[in-house]
Design an enzyme around this catalytic site. Structure first.
Site, PDB file in Angstrom:
ATOM      1  N   HIS A   1      -1.030  -2.028  -0.554  1.00 15.12           N
ATOM      2  CA  HIS A   1      -1.888  -0.744  -0.550  1.00 15.12           C
ATOM      3  C   HIS A   1      -1.793  -0.548  -2.184  1.00 15.12           C
ATOM      4  CE1 HIS A   1      -0.813   0.718   3.787  1.00 15.12           C
ATOM      5  NE2 HIS A   1      -1.804  -0.264   3.613  1.00 15.12           N
TER       6      HIS A   1
ATOM      7  N   ARG B   1      -1.162  -8.550   7.154  1.00 13.55           N
ATOM      8  CA  ARG B   1      -2.489  -8.379   7.947  1.00 13.55           C
ATOM      9  C   ARG B   1      -2.605  -9.604   8.657  1.00 13.55           C
ATOM     10  NH1 ARG B   1      -3.624  -6.261   2.503  1.00 13.55           N
ATOM     11  NH2 ARG B   1      -4.211  -3.886   2.433  1.00 13.55           N
TER      12      ARG B   1
ATOM     13  N   TYR C   1      -0.689   5.463   6.786  1.00  6.15           N
ATOM     14  CA  TYR C   1      -0.552   4.208   7.593  1.00  6.15           C
ATOM     15  C   TYR C   1       0.824   4.207   8.183  1.00  6.15           C
ATOM     16  CZ  TYR C   1      -0.697  -0.681   8.581  1.00  6.15           C
ATOM     17  OH  TYR C   1      -0.798  -1.823   9.188  1.00  6.15           O
TER      18      TYR C   1
ATOM     19  N   ARG D   1       2.303  -5.053  11.910  1.00  2.59           N
ATOM     20  CA  ARG D   1       2.481  -4.408  10.682  1.00  2.59           C
ATOM     21  C   ARG D   1       2.729  -2.873  10.488  1.00  2.59           C
ATOM     22  NH1 ARG D   1      -0.336  -5.222   5.317  1.00  2.59           N
ATOM     23  NH2 ARG D   1      -1.283  -3.595   4.619  1.00  2.59           N
TER      24      ARG D   1
ATOM     25  N   LYS E   1      -6.336  -8.135   0.331  1.00  2.00           N
ATOM     26  CA  LYS E   1      -7.788  -7.703  -0.024  1.00  2.00           C
ATOM     27  C   LYS E   1      -7.875  -7.633  -1.469  1.00  2.00           C
ATOM     28  CE  LYS E   1      -7.990  -4.474   3.929  1.00  2.00           C
ATOM     29  NZ  LYS E   1      -8.320  -3.202   4.364  1.00  2.00           N
TER      30      LYS E   1
ATOM     31  N   HIS F   1      -2.127  -5.655  14.276  1.00  2.00           N
ATOM     32  CA  HIS F   1      -2.034  -4.384  13.413  1.00  2.00           C
ATOM     33  C   HIS F   1      -0.831  -3.618  13.839  1.00  2.00           C
ATOM     34  CE1 HIS F   1      -3.252  -1.066  11.052  1.00  2.00           C
ATOM     35  NE2 HIS F   1      -3.298  -0.212  11.819  1.00  2.00           N
TER      36      HIS F   1
END
Length: 319
Positions: free
Chosen positions: A288, A166, A297, A265, A190, A262
């Site tokens: 994830h 990211r 995704y 990625r 995250k 993005h």
């Protein structure tokens, strides 16, 4: 006439007063969410984070929070989209901004609510553009390595693509997160969750070339450990800078697709999948939590999927 020094002082004073006002607004909004709306701690934290992000955008654009109009909100939304923020997350950010401006109306800061006509994006599945390996090579080839930022940007793009990072993960990457001899990079994703991501030999090579320039930069205090620095500002790169530079190189390379960090990625995940990588491996690489996120995704090529079924499903095998 005002002297240059006096004008600079007045501008600095105006900026200082605006920052104080924004701080007071944020503190009042925090109390409003807790005492009047009764939102959960998780929701309060998310809304405050979203408003702070909006403040950063306003500061970069030189806009007073009290003079925001719908067009400003649209540009902020487009920036979020280009940074790879999902439609679901953008919808939540809009919800936070609506609550914030409702609070400003109640407190008399505003007479009209600029979010009244703001429409949130639909939360359906959106598959971003995918770059081919040739297009990525084209982007890398137009970077001017005679410029001090050139080798840095080449390493940035190579790392985004070959590690599937990211953009926020890349901007926050520290020197002590690099284990180049072992072929890994430690990434803080995250939720402050840590993962180890393999790094390609090509990305390692580009990093070492960047370090030759980086070693000549004297970082500002507190910025010494960041991998990617601004040559002029001597501090770590912002997400906006990475996005802007990538778009610039893509235009030079003649690529008409609308791309962002993005996109790199997503291209990384797609190319892994098309090369035969297990979906669980891609899930781990991308960081994830749920495999369903990875399934949405990654762009699964239908012809490849059909061929996989023909090749491996037992009923399709001939005796």
């Amino acid at each position: 006439m005002l002297t240059c020094d006096l004008l600079n002082f007045l501008l600095l004073l105006q900026l200082t007063l605006l920052l104080i006002l924004m701080h007071n607004m944020l503190e009042g909004f925090k109390r409003y969410l807790f005492l009047e709306r009764g939102f959960s701690e998780h929701t309060r934290a998310a809304y405050l984070r979203d408003v702070r992000q909006f403040f950063e955008f306003l500061n970069s654009e030189g806009i007073d929070v009290r003079t925001v109009v719908l067009e400003d909100l649209h540009r902020f939304t487009w920036q979020l989209h280009e940074l790879g923020i999902s439609a679901r997350s953008i919808a939540r950010i809009h919800s936070g901004l609506r609550s914030f401006y409702h609070y400003l109306l109640l407190e008399g800061y505003m007479e009209q609510n600029p979010t009244a006509l703001l429409e949130s994006p639909k939360k359906g599945v959106h598959l971003p553009e995918v770059l081919s390996t040739e297009e990525i090579d084209d982007i890398l080839s137009v970077i001017d390595l005679s410029q001090s930022e050139g080798q840095r940007d080449k390493a940035v793009i190579e790392l985004l693509y070959s590690c599937g990072l990211r953009v926020s993960e890349l901007c926050n990457l520290k020197m002590h997160d690099l284990f180049l001899d072992e072929g890994f990079v430690r990434v803080i994703g995250k939720g402050n969750k840590e993962r180890l991501v393999p790094i390609s030999p090509k990305a390692v090579k580009e990093l070492h070339l960047w370090f030759s320039t980086r070693n000549e930069i004297i970082p500002k205090p507190g910025e010494e450990d960041y991998v990617f620095l601004s040559v002029r500002r001597r501090q770590h790169l912002s997400r906006i800078t990475v996005f802007h530079n990538l778009r610039l190189y893509a235009e030079r390379a003649g690529i008409t697709k609308t791309i962002s960090p993005h996109t790199l990625r997503h291209s990384f995940a797609t190319h892994l999948l098309e090369g035969g990588a297990n979906l669980r491996v891609i899930q781990a690489m991308l960081g994830h939590e749920q495999i369903s996120t990875t399934e949405v995704y990654t762009h699964i090529d239908r012809s490849m999927l059909k061929q996989q079924v023909l090749n491996y499903f037992p009923r399709n095998k001939h005796d």
